[in-house]
Design a protein around this motif. Structure first.
Motif, PDB file in Angstrom:
ATOM      1  N   PRO A 109       0.821  -1.215   0.000  1.00 53.43           N
ATOM      2  CA  PRO A 109       0.000   0.000   0.000  1.00 53.43           C
ATOM      3  C   PRO A 109       0.858   1.270   0.000  1.00 53.43           C
ATOM      4  O   PRO A 109       1.716   1.449   0.849  1.00 53.43           O
ATOM      5  N   GLY A 110       0.620   2.111  -0.991  1.00 50.72           N
ATOM      6  CA  GLY A 110       1.378   3.354  -1.129  1.00 50.72           C
ATOM      7  C   GLY A 110       2.506   3.270  -2.120  1.00 50.72           C
ATOM      8  O   GLY A 110       3.064   4.295  -2.519  1.00 50.72           O
ATOM      9  N   THR A 111       2.879   2.061  -2.542  1.00 57.15           N
ATOM     10  CA  THR A 111       4.015   1.888  -3.450  1.00 57.15           C
ATOM     11  C   THR A 111       3.546   1.914  -4.897  1.00 57.15           C
ATOM     12  O   THR A 111       2.637   1.180  -5.264  1.00 57.15           O
ATOM     13  N   CYS A 112       4.166   2.747  -5.689  1.00 53.52           N
ATOM     14  CA  CYS A 112       3.750   2.860  -7.100  1.00 53.52           C
ATOM     15  C   CYS A 112       4.931   3.339  -7.935  1.00 53.52           C
ATOM     16  O   CYS A 112       4.859   4.365  -8.603  1.00 53.52           O
ATOM     17  N   LYS A 113       6.032   2.604  -7.896  1.00 58.67           N
ATOM     18  CA  LYS A 113       7.215   2.986  -8.667  1.00 58.67           C
ATOM     19  C   LYS A 113       7.516   2.007  -9.803  1.00 58.67           C
ATOM     20  O   LYS A 113       7.842   2.420 -10.907  1.00 58.67           O
ATOM     21  N   ASP A 114       7.400   0.710  -9.538  1.00 55.21           N
ATOM     22  CA  ASP A 114       7.746  -0.287 -10.550  1.00 55.21           C
ATOM     23  C   ASP A 114       6.757  -0.298 -11.710  1.00 55.21           C
ATOM     24  O   ASP A 114       7.150  -0.434 -12.877  1.00 55.21           O
ATOM     25  N   ILE A 115       5.487  -0.146 -11.411  1.00 56.91           N
ATOM     26  CA  ILE A 115       4.469  -0.163 -12.464  1.00 56.91           C
ATOM     27  C   ILE A 115       4.639   1.035 -13.404  1.00 56.91           C
ATOM     28  O   ILE A 115       4.656   0.861 -14.629  1.00 56.91           O
ATOM     29  N   PRO A 116       4.791   2.265 -12.906  1.00 58.89           N
ATOM     30  CA  PRO A 116       5.063   3.377 -13.825  1.00 58.89           C
ATOM     31  C   PRO A 116       6.358   3.191 -14.616  1.00 58.89           C
ATOM     32  O   PRO A 116       6.430   3.577 -15.789  1.00 58.89           O
ATOM     33  N   LEU A 117       7.377   2.628 -13.979  1.00 55.84           N
ATOM     34  CA  LEU A 117       8.647   2.386 -14.662  1.00 55.84           C
ATOM     35  C   LEU A 117       8.450   1.422 -15.829  1.00 55.84           C
ATOM     36  O   LEU A 117       8.936   1.669 -16.942  1.00 55.84           O
ATOM     37  N   LEU A 118       7.735   0.346 -15.594  1.00 57.76           N
ATOM     38  CA  LEU A 118       7.490  -0.630 -16.660  1.00 57.76           C
ATOM     39  C   LEU A 118       6.599  -0.050 -17.754  1.00 57.76           C
ATOM     40  O   LEU A 118       6.741  -0.393 -18.930  1.00 57.76           O
ATOM     41  N   PHE A 119       5.691   0.808 -17.375  1.00 56.56           N
ATOM     42  CA  PHE A 119       4.776   1.398 -18.346  1.00 56.56           C
ATOM     43  C   PHE A 119       5.491   2.398 -19.252  1.00 56.56           C
ATOM     44  O   PHE A 119       5.216   2.467 -20.455  1.00 56.56           O
ATOM     45  N   ALA A 120       6.422   3.153 -18.681  1.00 55.30           N
ATOM     46  CA  ALA A 120       7.069   4.223 -19.438  1.00 55.30           C
ATOM     47  C   ALA A 120       8.415   3.841 -20.031  1.00 55.30           C
ATOM     48  O   ALA A 120       8.832   4.403 -21.045  1.00 55.30           O
ATOM     49  N   ASN A 121       9.118   2.880 -19.403  1.00 52.23           N
ATOM     50  CA  ASN A 121      10.474   2.576 -19.853  1.00 52.23           C
ATOM     51  C   ASN A 121      10.797   1.098 -19.644  1.00 52.23           C
ATOM     52  O   ASN A 121      11.714   0.748 -18.909  1.00 52.23           O
ATOM     53  N   PRO A 122      10.058   0.191 -20.276  1.00 53.36           N
ATOM     54  CA  PRO A 122      10.265  -1.249 -20.025  1.00 53.36           C
ATOM     55  C   PRO A 122      11.612  -1.765 -20.516  1.00 53.36           C
ATOM     56  O   PRO A 122      12.117  -2.763 -19.993  1.00 53.36           O
ATOM     57  N   HIS A 123      12.221  -1.095 -21.510  1.00 55.02           N
ATOM     58  CA  HIS A 123      13.479  -1.612 -22.043  1.00 55.02           C
ATOM     59  C   HIS A 123      14.634  -1.464 -21.047  1.00 55.02           C
ATOM     60  O   HIS A 123      15.626  -2.192 -21.156  1.00 55.02           O
TER      61      HIS A 123
END
Length: 460
Positions: A109-123
């Motif tokens: 709860p409160g963590t939202c860093k990996d999902i935006p990273l994968l969405f914007a810069n998966p490579h």
């Protein structure tokens, strides 16, 4: 929202003199998130993508491990274990397949860093995977992603397809002789699968529950073979280290917690979002960049690493947000999920909602967590609604103590943390619920998980 400066370096927080907000930011992973089609291979290669991989493939695997170890990179999934050391634990010459598993089951709860990273810069993750597999001599990697985030799942599949087509995955990568296959696996949405051994069981098709250790995954992990389990951000940080150098990485952050990282700022702040900055920055500095708390309100309490880390108050605004600084102040850096709550928030209500989450997500394997979280919820609901008794405060403290350090995995410790810390800093508020026979806060003025979230993240 992602905040990033236009340069790739940053000064050390507290290194002397007042630095401007821009100087405190370190946009590396998030450097081009705001550009059109940032997720494509073409965009990634325009920003020096896969250059770190070329350097790594020219090095012997053991040298790559030593290089990452010397950089001081620590796991970004919560525990902060040195990444290079984790790779070093993999036995060599054992004749078994080696596996890399990327933990993308972000659910704290409160963590939202990996999902935006994968969405914007998966490579950035894919390049890091190839480097890591070269280092640990692996030919198979798995990305365990939360199945609910379908747009990210689709984008990650497309990025993997692009990497195969360009020769960055598959047979004889860039003529190095390395063969590597990457499989994207969608999980079914269980918080417990964020625990690395429960993740491995789930990946093998079994019910996601923590394993007894030893043996550790480095010896007997996926399919009983040596396995490295790393967080998304940990692996995605590796390409920049190889490309720009370990000294460049160590020039940011603190001595024992070097480098850059993503801080997830949420709650009653003017501009919530991802703030990529050197390790050791403070919440005060991050709030200065984000416009502070919503207008007319003040900070009451906050979490440095998500709800499973002991909460802080406004007295901790200047605590360095690195592993040593937060630990010395009595909490854990965790996933760097900075949830900020203002004075309209009822602490008892917040802790009750968090505890309900942990009770729901307990896998039920061990008694302390399964039974303890259930009874904590019953007592906290009574206290919140004014039906509690004075002895209930000591009782929830005792139950939390019977969970903390005694459960099969760290979920129990996470469930106990809000109890201990809230009683430490806000015991009087609990007592007000008892003496006043109910919550002293006006629900209409609070925006904590309410129907009207217009006050969250804007100046009201």
């Amino acid at each position: 929202m992602t905040v990033a400066a236009e340069h790739g370096g940053a000064s050390r927080p507290g290194a002397g003199g007042e630095a401007s907000p821009e100087k405190l930011l370190a946009p590396v992973l998030s450097a081009f998130w705001d550009q059109p089609e940032s997720w494509t291979l073409e965009t990634y290669r325009r920003h020096e993508g896969y250059e770190g991989l070329r350097k790594a493939l020219a090095m012997p695997p053991d040298d790559v491990i030593a290089y990452v170890k010397d950089s001081g990179l620590r796991g970004r999934g919560g525990a902060g274990f040195p990444t290079g050391m984790k790779w070093q634990f993999i036995p060599q010459g054992d004749g078994k397949p080696h596996y890399l598993v990327v933990n993308a089951d972000e659910s704290e709860p409160g963590t939202c860093k990996d999902i935006p990273l994968l969405f914007a810069n998966p490579h950035s993750l894919i390049e890091g995977i190839v480097i890591a597999c070269h280092a640990i001599r692996s030919r198979h990697a798995f990305i365990y992603l939360r199945g609910e985030v379908v747009p990210v799942l689709r984008r990650l599949h497309e990025a993997v397809r692009e990497a195969y087509a360009a020769g960055f995955l598959g047979k004889n990568i860039l003529g190095s002789g390395l063969d590597l296959d990457v499989i994207v696996h969608a999980g079914a949405g269980a918080y417990i699968c964020g625990e690395e051994t429960a993740l491995l069981d789930s990946l093998e098709g079994r019910r996601g529950q923590p394993r007894l250790r030893p043996p550790f995954p480095a010896v007997a992990g996926l399919y009983a073979c040596p396995t490295v389990v790393n967080n998304v951000e940990s692996i995605a940080s590796v390409p920049a280290i190889l490309h720009k150098g370990k000294d460049w990485f160590r020039s940011m952050g603190s001595e024992k917690s070097p480098g850059f990282t993503l801080y997830s700022l949420s709650g009653h702040v003017a501009r919530p979002g991802q703030y990529e900055a050197p390790m050791g920055i403070t919440l005060r500095q991050l709030l200065d960049m984000s416009g502070g708390m919503r207008r007319g309100h003040r900070l009451k309490f906050w979490t440095p690493g998500g709800s499973s880390t002991p909460m802080f108050t406004d007295e901790h605004l200047d605590v360095p947000l690195d592993y040593e600084g937060v630990g010395a102040a009595g909490s854990m850096l965790g996933t760097k999920a900075l949830q900020c709550f203002d004075e309209t928030t009822c602490v008892v209500r917040a802790v009750t909602r968090w505890t309900e989450f942990y009770a729901h997500e307990s896998c039920g394997k061990c008694t302390p967590c399964r039974e303890g979280t259930y009874w904590l919820v019953q007592l906290l609901r009574d206290i919140e609604e004014g039906r509690g008794r004075p002895e209930d405060l000591d009782k929830i403290d005792d139950i939390a103590d019977n969970i903390n350090g005694k459960s099969f995995c760290a979920l129990g410790d996470g469930a106990a943390s809000p109890i201990f810390s809230s009683l430490k800093y806000f015991r009087e508020e609990y007592e007000q619920h008892l003496t006043g026979k109910g919550c002293p806060f006006d629900p209409a003025k609070s925006t904590l998980w309410g129907d009207n979230d217009a006050h969250l993240g804007v100046n009201a």
